[in-house]
Design a protein around this motif. Structure first.
Motif, PDB file in Angstrom:
ATOM      1  N   ALA A  40      55.969   9.114  38.919  1.00 32.76           N
ATOM      2  CA  ALA A  40      54.669   8.482  39.167  1.00 32.76           C
ATOM      3  C   ALA A  40      54.154   7.705  37.964  1.00 32.76           C
ATOM      4  O   ALA A  40      53.248   6.879  38.092  1.00 32.76           O
ATOM      5  N   GLY A  41      54.707   7.991  36.775  1.00 33.43           N
ATOM      6  CA  GLY A  41      54.261   7.285  35.568  1.00 33.43           C
ATOM      7  C   GLY A  41      53.453   8.136  34.606  1.00 33.43           C
ATOM      8  O   GLY A  41      52.940   7.629  33.615  1.00 33.43           O
ATOM      9  N   LYS A  42      53.380   9.438  34.872  1.00 38.18           N
ATOM     10  CA  LYS A  42      52.531  10.313  34.058  1.00 38.18           C
ATOM     11  C   LYS A  42      53.025  10.405  32.606  1.00 38.18           C
ATOM     12  O   LYS A  42      52.258  10.222  31.656  1.00 38.18           O
ATOM     13  N   SER A  43      54.304  10.704  32.439  1.00 35.67           N
ATOM     14  CA  SER A  43      54.854  10.823  31.086  1.00 35.67           C
ATOM     15  C   SER A  43      54.866   9.474  30.374  1.00 35.67           C
ATOM     16  O   SER A  43      54.634   9.406  29.163  1.00 35.67           O
ATOM     17  N   THR A  44      55.123   8.415  31.107  1.00 29.53           N
ATOM     18  CA  THR A  44      55.077   7.073  30.516  1.00 29.53           C
ATOM     19  C   THR A  44      53.684   6.769  29.992  1.00 29.53           C
ATOM     20  O   THR A  44      53.526   6.162  28.919  1.00 29.53           O
ATOM     21  N   PHE A  45      52.684   7.206  30.717  1.00 26.82           N
ATOM     22  CA  PHE A  45      51.300   7.018  30.271  1.00 26.82           C
ATOM     23  C   PHE A  45      51.074   7.721  28.932  1.00 26.82           C
ATOM     24  O   PHE A  45      50.523   7.124  27.989  1.00 26.82           O
ATOM     25  N   LEU A  46      51.519   8.966  28.803  1.00 27.61           N
ATOM     26  CA  LEU A  46      51.339   9.682  27.543  1.00 27.61           C
ATOM     27  C   LEU A  46      52.156   9.047  26.423  1.00 27.61           C
ATOM     28  O   LEU A  46      51.709   8.982  25.275  1.00 27.61           O
ATOM     29  N   ARG A  47      53.353   8.583  26.734  1.00 26.15           N
ATOM     30  CA  ARG A  47      54.175   7.901  25.726  1.00 26.15           C
ATOM     31  C   ARG A  47      53.485   6.638  25.227  1.00 26.15           C
ATOM     32  O   ARG A  47      53.577   6.284  24.036  1.00 26.15           O
ATOM     33  N   SER A  48      52.777   5.974  26.099  1.00 22.82           N
ATOM     34  CA  SER A  48      52.023   4.781  25.691  1.00 22.82           C
ATOM     35  C   SER A  48      50.866   5.152  24.768  1.00 22.82           C
ATOM     36  O   SER A  48      50.625   4.483  23.752  1.00 22.82           O
ATOM     37  N   LEU A  49      50.163   6.230  25.105  1.00 16.68           N
ATOM     38  CA  LEU A  49      49.023   6.651  24.288  1.00 16.68           C
ATOM     39  C   LEU A  49      49.439   7.078  22.892  1.00 16.68           C
ATOM     40  O   LEU A  49      48.657   6.956  21.943  1.00 16.68           O
ATOM     41  N   THR A  50      50.657   7.582  22.744  1.00 17.75           N
ATOM     42  CA  THR A  50      51.091   8.126  21.462  1.00 17.75           C
ATOM     43  C   THR A  50      51.954   7.160  20.660  1.00 17.75           C
ATOM     44  O   THR A  50      52.550   7.544  19.652  1.00 17.75           O
ATOM     45  N   GLY A  51      52.039   5.912  21.068  1.00 18.59           N
ATOM     46  CA  GLY A  51      52.745   4.915  20.288  1.00 18.59           C
ATOM     47  C   GLY A  51      54.242   4.899  20.470  1.00 18.59           C
ATOM     48  O   GLY A  51      54.947   4.175  19.756  1.00 18.59           O
ATOM     49  N   PRO A  66      40.970  -0.634  18.785  1.00 17.15           N
ATOM     50  CA  PRO A  66      42.228  -0.924  19.482  1.00 17.15           C
ATOM     51  C   PRO A  66      43.409  -0.252  18.787  1.00 17.15           C
ATOM     52  O   PRO A  66      43.598  -0.385  17.573  1.00 17.15           O
ATOM     53  N   ILE A  67      44.229   0.477  19.562  1.00 16.90           N
ATOM     54  CA  ILE A  67      45.373   1.182  18.976  1.00 16.90           C
ATOM     55  C   ILE A  67      46.663   0.953  19.765  1.00 16.90           C
ATOM     56  O   ILE A  67      47.682   1.581  19.485  1.00 16.90           O
ATOM     57  N   GLY A  68      46.637   0.060  20.738  1.00 14.60           N
ATOM     58  CA  GLY A  68      47.765  -0.086  21.652  1.00 14.60           C
ATOM     59  C   GLY A  68      49.070  -0.493  20.998  1.00 14.60           C
ATOM     60  O   GLY A  68      50.134  -0.257  21.561  1.00 14.60           O
ATOM     61  N   ASP A  69      49.007  -1.127  19.812  1.00  9.78           N
ATOM     62  CA  ASP A  69      50.231  -1.582  19.155  1.00  9.78           C
ATOM     63  C   ASP A  69      50.589  -0.750  17.929  1.00  9.78           C
ATOM     64  O   ASP A  69      51.496  -1.113  17.179  1.00  9.78           O
ATOM     65  N   LEU A  70      49.900   0.387  17.718  1.00 12.46           N
ATOM     66  CA  LEU A  70      50.169   1.195  16.533  1.00 12.46           C
ATOM     67  C   LEU A  70      51.395   2.092  16.744  1.00 12.46           C
ATOM     68  O   LEU A  70      51.636   2.574  17.854  1.00 12.46           O
ATOM     69  N   PRO A  71      52.166   2.364  15.683  1.00 10.06           N
ATOM     70  CA  PRO A  71      53.308   3.271  15.799  1.00 10.06           C
ATOM     71  C   PRO A  71      52.858   4.722  15.892  1.00 10.06           C
ATOM     72  O   PRO A  71      51.703   5.059  15.581  1.00 10.06           O
ATOM     73  N   ALA A  72      53.777   5.596  16.281  1.00  6.04           N
ATOM     74  CA  ALA A  72      53.435   6.994  16.551  1.00  6.04           C
ATOM     75  C   ALA A  72      52.838   7.702  15.349  1.00  6.04           C
ATOM     76  O   ALA A  72      51.903   8.496  15.487  1.00  6.04           O
ATOM     77  N   ILE A  75      49.238   6.941  15.068  1.00  5.92           N
ATOM     78  CA  ILE A  75      48.483   7.565  16.150  1.00  5.92           C
ATOM     79  C   ILE A  75      48.182   9.026  15.812  1.00  5.92           C
ATOM     80  O   ILE A  75      47.048   9.504  15.980  1.00  5.92           O
ATOM     81  N   VAL A  76      49.174   9.758  15.316  1.00  4.37           N
ATOM     82  CA  VAL A  76      48.967  11.158  14.934  1.00  4.37           C
ATOM     83  C   VAL A  76      47.926  11.256  13.828  1.00  4.37           C
ATOM     84  O   VAL A  76      47.045  12.120  13.857  1.00  4.37           O
ATOM     85  N   ALA A  77      48.003  10.373  12.854  1.00  2.00           N
ATOM     86  CA  ALA A  77      47.051  10.400  11.739  1.00  2.00           C
ATOM     87  C   ALA A  77      45.624  10.138  12.196  1.00  2.00           C
ATOM     88  O   ALA A  77      44.667  10.613  11.569  1.00  2.00           O
ATOM     89  N   LEU A  78      45.467   9.408  13.313  1.00  2.00           N
ATOM     90  CA  LEU A  78      44.130   9.139  13.856  1.00  2.00           C
ATOM     91  C   LEU A  78      43.554  10.342  14.599  1.00  2.00           C
ATOM     92  O   LEU A  78      42.358  10.388  14.853  1.00  2.00           O
ATOM     93  N   GLY A  79      44.428  11.293  14.993  1.00  2.00           N
ATOM     94  CA  GLY A  79      43.922  12.487  15.666  1.00  2.00           C
ATOM     95  C   GLY A  79      44.374  12.665  17.096  1.00  2.00           C
ATOM     96  O   GLY A  79      43.720  13.360  17.871  1.00  2.00           O
ATOM     97  N   ILE A  80      45.503  12.047  17.465  1.00  2.00           N
ATOM     98  CA  ILE A  80      46.070  12.212  18.801  1.00  2.00           C
ATOM     99  C   ILE A  80      47.443  12.863  18.663  1.00  2.00           C
ATOM    100  O   ILE A  80      48.294  12.356  17.942  1.00  2.00           O
ATOM    101  N   ALA A  81      47.647  13.987  19.332  1.00  2.00           N
ATOM    102  CA  ALA A  81      48.924  14.691  19.256  1.00  2.00           C
ATOM    103  C   ALA A  81      49.409  15.008  20.660  1.00  2.00           C
ATOM    104  O   ALA A  81      48.609  15.192  21.579  1.00  2.00           O
ATOM    105  N   MET A  82      50.735  15.106  20.812  1.00  2.00           N
ATOM    106  CA  MET A  82      51.312  15.388  22.120  1.00  2.00           C
ATOM    107  C   MET A  82      52.244  16.590  22.058  1.00  2.00           C
ATOM    108  O   MET A  82      53.019  16.739  21.114  1.00  2.00           O
TER     109      MET A  82
END
Length: 236
Positions: A40-51, A66-72, A75-82
Motif C-alpha cells: 500500500a506504500g506504508k513503509s515507503t512513506f516512512l522511508r521518505s520521512l527518514t531520508g 523543509p526537510i524532503g531532500d535531507l539525508p538520513a 533527519i535523525v539529528a533533527l529528532g526523527i527516528a525509525m
C-alpha cells in the motif's frame, strides 16, 4: 503548526511510482496509525520521512522547515527516528552496544541506556548478549530502544508487531505510554487494524500509494475502513 506535514509527497523506485500525492499532518504528542495491506506504500512513506528516499524539499516539512531532500543522518539529528521493519540489529554487537549505536547523533534528551533498560527490564541481564541471539520479540524491543537512544521527538515504528506472539505484541504496545510521557510523538505502521485503532488518536489508511481514509478511530465505521483498506464496499 503541525509537527510534521507532507504536501503532495511522491516516491519512486526507478520508474515505478509508489506514492501519489500524499498529504499527511502529524500533531505533536499524538499517536498516529497508518494502516493498509501489503504494497500500500506504508513503509515507503516512512522511508521518505527518514531520508532513505529523497524528495523535493518542501514535500516534507518538520516544525515548518523543509526537510524532503535531507539525508538520513541529518533527519535523525533533527529528532526523527525509525524502528525499521525486520529490526535490522547489528549481529556483531551486544544488546548494549546496539543501544549505544542509537545515540551517535548526540541529541540531548530523556533517554539513556539505563532508562531503556528500565523500560524493557529483560535487557538488564542480557545486555552483554549478542542482540541477534535474542527471541524475535526481545530483538524488537532492542530495536525500539536503539531508536529511543537518539532522543527523538518523532518515533516512526514500521510493523513492530509483525510475526510476533500476541503476548509479546501486548508488552511492546504497553510501553508506548511511557515513551509518550517523554514528549515523543509516535507513528505506527500496522497491518493489524484492531491494534492500530486501539492505540491511535488518528488513523490514515493507504491503498496503492494513496491516502484513502483519515480520522479518529471512533469516527471511522467498519464499512468505511473496509472500503479504504481493500477497495470493497458493503458489510463484511
Amino acid at each position: 503548526m503541525s509537527l510534521l506535514e507532507t504536501r503532495g509527497l511522491t516516491a519512486f523506485y526507478g520508474d515505478f511510482q509508489a506514492l501519489f500525492g500524499i498529504d499527511v499532518a502529524i500533531e505533536a504528542g499524538e499517536t498516529v496509525a497508518i494502516i493498509g495491506s501489503n504494497g500500500a506504500g506504508k513503509s515507503t512513506f516512512l522511508r521518505s520521512l527518514t531520508g532513505l528516499l529523497s524528495n523535493a524539499p518542501d514535500a516534507i516539512r518538520y516544525k515548518d522547515e523543509p526537510i524532503g531532500d535531507l539525508p538520513a543522518n541529518r533527519i535523525v539529528a533533527l529528532g526523527i527516528a525509525m524502528v525499521p521493519e525486520g529490526r535490522k540489529l547489528f549481529p556483531s554487537l551486544t544488546v548494549e552496544e546496539n543501544l549505544k549505536i542509537g545515540a551517535y547523533s548526540g541529541r540531548d534528551g530523556a533517554w539513556s541506556v539505563d532508562r531503556v533498560l528500565a523500560l524493557f527490564p529483560f535487557m538488564q541481564e542480557r545486555r552483554q548478549t549478542p542482540a541477534t541471539a535474542l527471541s524475535g520479540g526481545q530483538q524488537q524491543m532492542v530495536a525500539i530502544g536503539r531508536a529511543l537512544m537518539s532522543n527523538p521527538e518523532l518515533l516512526l515504528c514500521d510493523e513492530i508487531s509483525l510475526g510476533l506472539a500476541p503476548t509479546v505484541i501486548k508488552d511492546i504496545y504497553d510501553a508506548l505510554p511511557a515513551i509518550q510521557q517523554t514528549g515523543t510523538t509516535v507513528v505506527v505502521v500496522e497491518q493489524d487494524i484492531q491494534q492500530a485503532m486501539a492505540v491511535s488518536d488518528r488513523v490514515y489508511c493507504f491503498m496503492e500509494g494513496r491516502v484513502t481514509l483519515e480520522g479518529p478511530p471512533d469516527e471511522l465505521s467498519h464499512d468505511a475502513i473496509k472500503e479504504a483498506y481493500f477497495g470493497l464496499k458493503g458489510a463484511a
